[in-house]
Write a protein that holds these residues in place. Structure first.
Motif, PDB file in Angstrom:
ATOM      1  N   HIS A  49       0.832  -1.211   0.000  1.00 48.43           N
ATOM      2  CA  HIS A  49       0.000   0.000   0.000  1.00 48.43           C
ATOM      3  C   HIS A  49       0.867   1.261   0.000  1.00 48.43           C
ATOM      4  CE1 HIS A  49      -3.355   2.648   1.187  1.00 48.43           C
ATOM      5  NE2 HIS A  49      -2.517   3.165   2.079  1.00 48.43           N
ATOM      6  N   GLU A  50       1.826   1.312   0.910  1.00 52.00           N
ATOM      7  CA  GLU A  50       2.675   2.505   0.999  1.00 52.00           C
ATOM      8  C   GLU A  50       3.551   2.665  -0.233  1.00 52.00           C
ATOM      9  OE1 GLU A  50       2.043   4.804   3.000  1.00 52.00           O
ATOM     10  OE2 GLU A  50       0.879   3.722   4.494  1.00 52.00           O
ATOM     11  N   ALA A  51       4.067   1.566  -0.765  1.00 53.77           N
ATOM     12  CA  ALA A  51       4.876   1.659  -1.990  1.00 53.77           C
ATOM     13  C   ALA A  51       4.051   2.238  -3.131  1.00 53.77           C
ATOM     14  CB  ALA A  51       5.433   0.292  -2.365  1.00 53.77           C
ATOM     15  N   ALA A  52       2.820   1.785  -3.278  1.00 52.33           N
ATOM     16  CA  ALA A  52       1.957   2.293  -4.352  1.00 52.33           C
ATOM     17  C   ALA A  52       1.607   3.761  -4.130  1.00 52.33           C
ATOM     18  CB  ALA A  52       0.691   1.451  -4.451  1.00 52.33           C
ATOM     19  N   GLU A  53       1.355   4.135  -2.893  1.00 53.24           N
ATOM     20  CA  GLU A  53       1.088   5.558  -2.633  1.00 53.24           C
ATOM     21  C   GLU A  53       2.300   6.402  -3.006  1.00 53.24           C
ATOM     22  OE1 GLU A  53      -2.296   5.800   0.832  1.00 53.24           O
ATOM     23  OE2 GLU A  53      -0.204   5.941   1.462  1.00 53.24           O
ATOM     24  N   GLU A  54       3.485   5.918  -2.663  1.00 56.10           N
ATOM     25  CA  GLU A  54       4.704   6.674  -2.958  1.00 56.10           C
ATOM     26  C   GLU A  54       4.963   6.772  -4.456  1.00 56.10           C
ATOM     27  OE1 GLU A  54       7.586   4.638  -0.566  1.00 56.10           O
ATOM     28  OE2 GLU A  54       6.645   5.322   1.301  1.00 56.10           O
ATOM     29  N   GLU A  55       4.609   5.730  -5.209  1.00 57.88           N
ATOM     30  CA  GLU A  55       4.833   5.731  -6.651  1.00 57.88           C
ATOM     31  C   GLU A  55       3.770   6.499  -7.417  1.00 57.88           C
ATOM     32  OE1 GLU A  55       5.568   1.994  -8.684  1.00 57.88           O
ATOM     33  OE2 GLU A  55       6.488   1.221  -6.853  1.00 57.88           O
ATOM     34  N   VAL A  56       2.524   6.399  -6.971  1.00 61.48           N
ATOM     35  CA  VAL A  56       1.404   6.900  -7.774  1.00 61.48           C
ATOM     36  C   VAL A  56       0.677   8.073  -7.117  1.00 61.48           C
ATOM     37  CG1 VAL A  56      -0.799   6.272  -8.849  1.00 61.48           C
ATOM     38  CG2 VAL A  56       1.073   4.609  -8.789  1.00 61.48           C
ATOM     39  N   VAL A  57       0.253   7.889  -5.890  1.00 61.21           N
ATOM     40  CA  VAL A  57      -0.667   8.837  -5.266  1.00 61.21           C
ATOM     41  C   VAL A  57       0.014  10.146  -4.894  1.00 61.21           C
ATOM     42  CG1 VAL A  57      -2.289   9.199  -3.355  1.00 61.21           C
ATOM     43  CG2 VAL A  57      -2.113   6.949  -4.458  1.00 61.21           C
ATOM     44  N   HIS A  58       1.128  10.079  -4.184  1.00 65.06           N
ATOM     45  CA  HIS A  58       1.769  11.320  -3.746  1.00 65.06           C
ATOM     46  C   HIS A  58       2.263  12.172  -4.923  1.00 65.06           C
ATOM     47  CE1 HIS A  58       1.052  10.034   0.251  1.00 65.06           C
ATOM     48  NE2 HIS A  58       2.026   9.144   0.299  1.00 65.06           N
ATOM     49  N   PRO A  59       2.876  11.581  -5.964  1.00 61.81           N
ATOM     50  CA  PRO A  59       3.242  12.414  -7.116  1.00 61.81           C
ATOM     51  C   PRO A  59       2.013  13.060  -7.779  1.00 61.81           C
ATOM     52  CG  PRO A  59       4.486  10.375  -7.182  1.00 61.81           C
ATOM     53  CD  PRO A  59       3.451  10.231  -6.082  1.00 61.81           C
ATOM     54  N   PHE A  65      -1.863  20.082  -7.027  1.00 59.46           N
ATOM     55  CA  PHE A  65      -1.652  21.241  -6.166  1.00 59.46           C
ATOM     56  C   PHE A  65      -1.894  21.019  -4.684  1.00 59.46           C
ATOM     57  CE2 PHE A  65      -2.934  22.826 -10.402  1.00 59.46           C
ATOM     58  CZ  PHE A  65      -1.680  23.266 -10.800  1.00 59.46           C
ATOM     59  N   VAL A  66      -1.697  19.793  -4.224  1.00 61.44           N
ATOM     60  CA  VAL A  66      -1.615  19.588  -2.788  1.00 61.44           C
ATOM     61  C   VAL A  66      -0.253  20.163  -2.391  1.00 61.44           C
ATOM     62  CG1 VAL A  66      -1.434  17.883  -0.930  1.00 61.44           C
ATOM     63  CG2 VAL A  66      -3.087  17.541  -2.790  1.00 61.44           C
ATOM     64  N   PRO A  67      -0.209  21.044  -1.405  1.00 62.82           N
ATOM     65  CA  PRO A  67       1.065  21.681  -1.047  1.00 62.82           C
ATOM     66  C   PRO A  67       2.163  20.665  -0.728  1.00 62.82           C
ATOM     67  CG  PRO A  67      -0.760  22.751   0.088  1.00 62.82           C
ATOM     68  CD  PRO A  67      -1.317  21.523  -0.577  1.00 62.82           C
ATOM     69  N   ASP A  68       3.373  20.989  -1.160  1.00 64.30           N
ATOM     70  CA  ASP A  68       4.519  20.104  -0.934  1.00 64.30           C
ATOM     71  C   ASP A  68       4.680  19.753   0.536  1.00 64.30           C
ATOM     72  OD1 ASP A  68       5.194  19.954  -3.605  1.00 64.30           O
ATOM     73  OD2 ASP A  68       6.762  21.487  -3.486  1.00 64.30           O
ATOM     74  N   ARG A  69       4.438  20.711   1.432  1.00 67.33           N
ATOM     75  CA  ARG A  69       4.623  20.440   2.863  1.00 67.33           C
ATOM     76  C   ARG A  69       3.707  19.320   3.334  1.00 67.33           C
ATOM     77  NH1 ARG A  69       0.329  22.402   5.339  1.00 67.33           N
ATOM     78  NH2 ARG A  69      -0.774  24.139   4.426  1.00 67.33           N
ATOM     79  N   ILE A  70       2.522  19.206   2.757  1.00 69.55           N
ATOM     80  CA  ILE A  70       1.579  18.143   3.131  1.00 69.55           C
ATOM     81  C   ILE A  70       2.070  16.799   2.605  1.00 69.55           C
ATOM     82  CG2 ILE A  70      -0.750  17.243   2.698  1.00 69.55           C
ATOM     83  CD1 ILE A  70      -1.737  20.162   2.953  1.00 69.55           C
ATOM     84  N   VAL A  71       2.449  16.760   1.325  1.00 67.12           N
ATOM     85  CA  VAL A  71       2.937  15.505   0.746  1.00 67.12           C
ATOM     86  C   VAL A  71       4.226  15.080   1.445  1.00 67.12           C
ATOM     87  CG1 VAL A  71       3.739  14.377  -1.360  1.00 67.12           C
ATOM     88  CG2 VAL A  71       1.803  15.971  -1.460  1.00 67.12           C
ATOM     89  N   ASP A  72       5.115  16.041   1.693  1.00 65.10           N
ATOM     90  CA  ASP A  72       6.377  15.717   2.375  1.00 65.10           C
ATOM     91  C   ASP A  72       6.128  15.162   3.780  1.00 65.10           C
ATOM     92  OD1 ASP A  72       7.762  16.562   0.131  1.00 65.10           O
ATOM     93  OD2 ASP A  72       8.282  18.525   0.979  1.00 65.10           O
ATOM     94  N   ALA A  73       5.148  15.701   4.472  1.00 62.89           N
ATOM     95  CA  ALA A  73       4.817  15.201   5.816  1.00 62.89           C
ATOM     96  C   ALA A  73       4.318  13.756   5.744  1.00 62.89           C
ATOM     97  CB  ALA A  73       3.776  16.092   6.485  1.00 62.89           C
ATOM     98  N   ARG A  74       3.474  13.447   4.751  1.00 66.13           N
ATOM     99  CA  ARG A  74       2.982  12.070   4.610  1.00 66.13           C
ATOM    100  C   ARG A  74       4.132  11.127   4.258  1.00 66.13           C
ATOM    101  NH1 ARG A  74      -0.390  15.213   5.905  1.00 66.13           N
ATOM    102  NH2 ARG A  74       0.790  14.722   7.762  1.00 66.13           N
ATOM    103  N   LEU A  75       5.037  11.556   3.383  1.00 65.08           N
ATOM    104  CA  LEU A  75       6.188  10.719   3.029  1.00 65.08           C
ATOM    105  C   LEU A  75       7.082  10.472   4.238  1.00 65.08           C
ATOM    106  CD1 LEU A  75       7.034  12.230  -0.463  1.00 65.08           C
ATOM    107  CD2 LEU A  75       6.260   9.886  -0.012  1.00 65.08           C
ATOM    108  N   HIS A  76       7.272  11.498   5.048  1.00 61.69           N
ATOM    109  CA  HIS A  76       8.091  11.350   6.256  1.00 61.69           C
ATOM    110  C   HIS A  76       7.437  10.347   7.214  1.00 61.69           C
ATOM    111  CE1 HIS A  76      10.852  12.311   9.464  1.00 61.69           C
ATOM    112  NE2 HIS A  76       9.826  12.598  10.254  1.00 61.69           N
TER     113      HIS A  76
END
Length: 188
Positions: A49-59, A65-76
């Motif tokens: 699940h997390e691998a797919a989110e990192e490959e597809v969903v977060h990019p 236009f989801v702010p980078d700070r939000i995506v970066d927080a989820r990746l962290h």
């Protein structure tokens, strides 16, 4: 209920979040002798699940236009979760520290899922069409099919890291899973 081709990425991810929450609860409440199987199911589901989110969903979230700070927080958060999940896996469900560490981990996973749902999924619904979300769901399923079934901290949490490292690790993990399943069924 939507067919697999009609299901959009938000529906798919929400269903997975619900399954993750169910498995977290099963592991949390399971008796010591029956905790291993739901924990291993959880490990596999979270890893893919997390691998797919990192490959597809977060990019995609960044593109809509989801702010980078939000995506970066989820990746962290995902990186920290990988580290703790790997540590729990290595520790083993029988270890005396497992239950307390698992409770803390479970709480963090639920909070992470809720933040994704609140901050990313709503934007995906607003900023993409149904056909785009259906295509994203297909991309998530493909990413999950080639994703490792164990957390591999240190490999990174980016789409590129998953694309480069994911398939070889997935092959290794799936062979290891098959051997473990064979041993369990044959009593070896």
């Amino acid at each position: 209920m939507a067919t697999e081709q009609e299901q959009d990425v938000v529906e798919l991810l929400m269903a997975q979040h619900n399954r993750i929450k169910q498995l977290l609860e099963q592991v949390r409440t399971a008796a010591p002798g029956v905790k291993r199987e739901p924990f291993e199911d959880l490990v596999r589901l979270l890893a893919v699940h997390e691998a797919a989110e990192e490959e597809v969903v977060h990019p995609t979230s960044r593109r809509v236009f989801v702010p980078d700070r939000i995506v970066d927080a989820r990746l962290h958060e995902e990186d920290l979760a990988k580290q703790e999940l790997a540590a729990l896996y290595d520790l083993g469900v029988e270890h005396r520290e497992f239950d307390q560490r698992f409770r803390n981990f479970a709480q963090q996973v639920v909070e992470h899922a809720e933040m994704e749902e609140k901050e990313e999924f709503g934007q995906l619904l607003q900023q993409t069409s149904q056909s785009e979300r259906a295509a994203l769901a297909t991309a998530v399923r493909v990413a999950e099919a080639t994703a490792p079934t164990r957390p591999h901290p240190g490999t990174g949490e980016s789409a590129l890291a998953n694309l480069v490292v994911g398939p070889p690790m997935a092959l290794f993990d799936r062979v290891r899973d098959a051997v473990r399943d064979w041993r369990t069924k044959s009593g070896n």
